[in-house]
Design a protein around this motif. Structure first.
Motif, PDB file in Angstrom:
ATOM      1  N   ASP A  34      10.706  80.034 -64.776  1.00 27.34           N
ATOM      2  CA  ASP A  34       9.882  81.249 -64.806  1.00 27.34           C
ATOM      3  C   ASP A  34      10.557  82.345 -65.624  1.00 27.34           C
ATOM      4  N   MET A  35      11.881  82.440 -65.535  1.00 28.54           N
ATOM      5  CA  MET A  35      12.594  83.441 -66.331  1.00 28.54           C
ATOM      6  C   MET A  35      12.424  83.190 -67.826  1.00 28.54           C
ATOM      7  N   THR A  36      12.499  81.939 -68.234  1.00 26.61           N
ATOM      8  CA  THR A  36      12.357  81.622 -69.648  1.00 26.61           C
ATOM      9  C   THR A  36      10.916  81.792 -70.122  1.00 26.61           C
ATOM     10  N   ARG A  37       9.970  81.724 -69.203  1.00 29.28           N
ATOM     11  CA  ARG A  37       8.563  81.911 -69.560  1.00 29.28           C
ATOM     12  C   ARG A  37       8.168  83.391 -69.562  1.00 29.28           C
ATOM     13  N   SER A  38       8.960  84.233 -68.910  1.00 30.60           N
ATOM     14  CA  SER A  38       8.629  85.665 -68.847  1.00 30.60           C
ATOM     15  C   SER A  38       9.897  86.504 -69.030  1.00 30.60           C
ATOM     16  N   PRO A  39      10.626  86.294 -70.136  1.00 24.94           N
ATOM     17  CA  PRO A  39      11.913  87.002 -70.291  1.00 24.94           C
ATOM     18  C   PRO A  39      11.747  88.515 -70.365  1.00 24.94           C
ATOM     19  N   GLN A  40      10.617  88.984 -70.925  1.00 25.80           N
ATOM     20  CA  GLN A  40      10.443  90.427 -71.060  1.00 25.80           C
ATOM     21  C   GLN A  40      10.345  91.093 -69.691  1.00 25.80           C
ATOM     22  N   VAL A  41       9.744  90.424 -68.714  1.00 24.39           N
ATOM     23  CA  VAL A  41       9.622  90.986 -67.371  1.00 24.39           C
ATOM     24  C   VAL A  41      10.933  90.810 -66.605  1.00 24.39           C
ATOM     25  N   SER A  42      11.469  89.604 -66.616  1.00 26.06           N
ATOM     26  CA  SER A  42      12.653  89.286 -65.819  1.00 26.06           C
ATOM     27  C   SER A  42      13.862  90.104 -66.255  1.00 26.06           C
ATOM     28  N   LEU A  43      14.131  90.143 -67.556  1.00 22.38           N
ATOM     29  CA  LEU A  43      15.308  90.858 -68.040  1.00 22.38           C
ATOM     30  C   LEU A  43      15.138  92.371 -67.931  1.00 22.38           C
ATOM     31  N   ALA A  44      13.906  92.854 -68.058  1.00 17.43           N
ATOM     32  CA  ALA A  44      13.669  94.284 -67.869  1.00 17.43           C
ATOM     33  C   ALA A  44      13.940  94.682 -66.420  1.00 17.43           C
ATOM     34  N   TYR A  45      13.505  93.860 -65.483  1.00 14.13           N
ATOM     35  CA  TYR A  45      13.803  94.110 -64.071  1.00 14.13           C
ATOM     36  C   TYR A  45      15.307  94.108 -63.845  1.00 14.13           C
ATOM     37  N   GLY A  46      15.989  93.101 -64.391  1.00 18.86           N
ATOM     38  CA  GLY A  46      17.433  93.012 -64.208  1.00 18.86           C
ATOM     39  C   GLY A  46      18.160  94.203 -64.810  1.00 18.86           C
ATOM     40  N   ALA A  47      17.769  94.586 -66.018  1.00 18.01           N
ATOM     41  CA  ALA A  47      18.411  95.730 -66.674  1.00 18.01           C
ATOM     42  C   ALA A  47      18.149  97.019 -65.894  1.00 18.01           C
ATOM     43  N   GLY A  48      16.938  97.181 -65.395  1.00 18.06           N
ATOM     44  CA  GLY A  48      16.617  98.363 -64.602  1.00 18.06           C
ATOM     45  C   GLY A  48      17.460  98.446 -63.349  1.00 18.06           C
ATOM     46  N   LEU A  49      17.677  97.294 -62.701  1.00 19.48           N
ATOM     47  CA  LEU A  49      18.498  97.273 -61.496  1.00 19.48           C
ATOM     48  C   LEU A  49      19.945  97.673 -61.800  1.00 19.48           C
ATOM     49  N   VAL A  50      20.470  97.206 -62.913  1.00 17.76           N
ATOM     50  CA  VAL A  50      21.839  97.547 -63.301  1.00 17.76           C
ATOM     51  C   VAL A  50      21.960  99.050 -63.546  1.00 17.76           C
ATOM     52  N   VAL A  51      21.010  99.608 -64.270  1.00 12.50           N
ATOM     53  CA  VAL A  51      21.053 101.042 -64.578  1.00 12.50           C
ATOM     54  C   VAL A  51      20.952 101.868 -63.298  1.00 12.50           C
ATOM     55  N   ILE A  52      20.039 101.512 -62.415  1.00 10.09           N
ATOM     56  CA  ILE A  52      19.881 102.253 -61.164  1.00 10.09           C
ATOM     57  C   ILE A  52      21.151 102.152 -60.317  1.00 10.09           C
TER      58      ILE A  52
END
Length: 256
Positions: A34-52
């Motif tokens: 699922d991550m490889t099929r939706s990298p724009q959503v998955s990585l954006a969520y992950g990056a947002g969590l890191v920043v927060i």
């Protein structure tokens, strides 16, 4: 390792299936897909969590509340299921063959009252954990607390090992409770017309019916989260969406 084509046993008591004890590895495979099929959503969520995470730590440090960083990190286990709702919905959409996007994930609370109600339960548990952690801190250092800016370094000294061990056990007890009531609850509330109590009961039944598989799954979640925290939150950017997507497939596997 269980193959992706192996049939699941379908003789559940009520709503819960019994799965092989090594099934969590298969959930991770599906989560990675699922991550490889939706990298724009998955990585954006992950990056947002890191920043927060960095902003929260910085805010606590600037407010001379650095001693709350450890309870905050431990409390992440308690509220992570709520944060991951958008990723659950992304996996749901992928399974249905629907289009996925970051706005759709962020607006994925299809049943806001039920999800918000469960979020209140998680937040209350988080507040309880924070209070207990502060109480344990006060009891252990009753003779005088170290300077707040020195607390992280003070805790790694050998004589303070009991504080860390007992604190970890207390936090682990909270995490076990949250894991049991939430492991399939939020995906179920997102997917089906059920109330919060029903979802929590089904979640606990899934854990009790599959103790080995769920123990492995809990251990993997703890491992991934620990690596994420140990890498100063960077690892969370990858591991959090992976576990969230895999959790959706755990729910679909466990609940008929």
């Amino acid at each position: 390792m269980i193959s992706a084509t192996e049939p699941m046993p379908l003789n559940p008591p009520g709503l819960v299936r019994q799965v092989p004890h090594d099934r969590p590895w298969y959930w991770l495979i599906l989560g990675w897909r699922d991550m490889t099929r939706s990298p724009q959503v998955s990585l954006a969520y992950g990056a947002g969590l890191v920043v927060i995470s960095y902003l929260l730590v910085l805010g606590l440090w600037q407010a001379d509340l650095g001693y709350l960083v450890l309870p905050m990190a431990g409390g992440f286990f308690l509220i992570a299921p709520l944060i991951a709702v958008g990723l659950y919905d992304t996996s749901r959409r992928l399974q249905l063959g629907e289009a996925v996007s970051l706005p759709a994930a962020l607006l994925s609370w299809r049943r806001p009252l039920q999800i918000a109600s469960f979020g209140v339960v998680l937040l209350l548990l988080h507040f309880a954990w924070t209070r207990v952690a502060l109480l344990w801190f006060a009891l252990y250092f009753h003779s005088g607390t170290p300077p707040l800016d020195a607390v992280p370094f003070y805790l790694i000294e050998a004589q303070n090992l009991p504080f860390l061990v007992i604190g970890a056990l207390i936090g682990g007890a909270f995490a076990v409770v949250v894991f049991a009531v939430s492991v399939v609850s939020l995906p179920m509330l997102l997917d089906r017309d059920v109330d919060v109590i029903t979802a929590m009961v089904v979640s606990v039944r899934a854990v009790l019916r599959n103790p080995k598989a769920m123990a492995l799954w809990a251990g993997l979640i703890v491992l991934f989260t620990a690596v994420g925290l140990a890498t100063f939150f960077i690892g969370l950017g990858l591991f959090f969406p992976l576990v969230a997507h895999a959790t959706w497939h755990a729910y679909r596997d466990l609940v008929v």
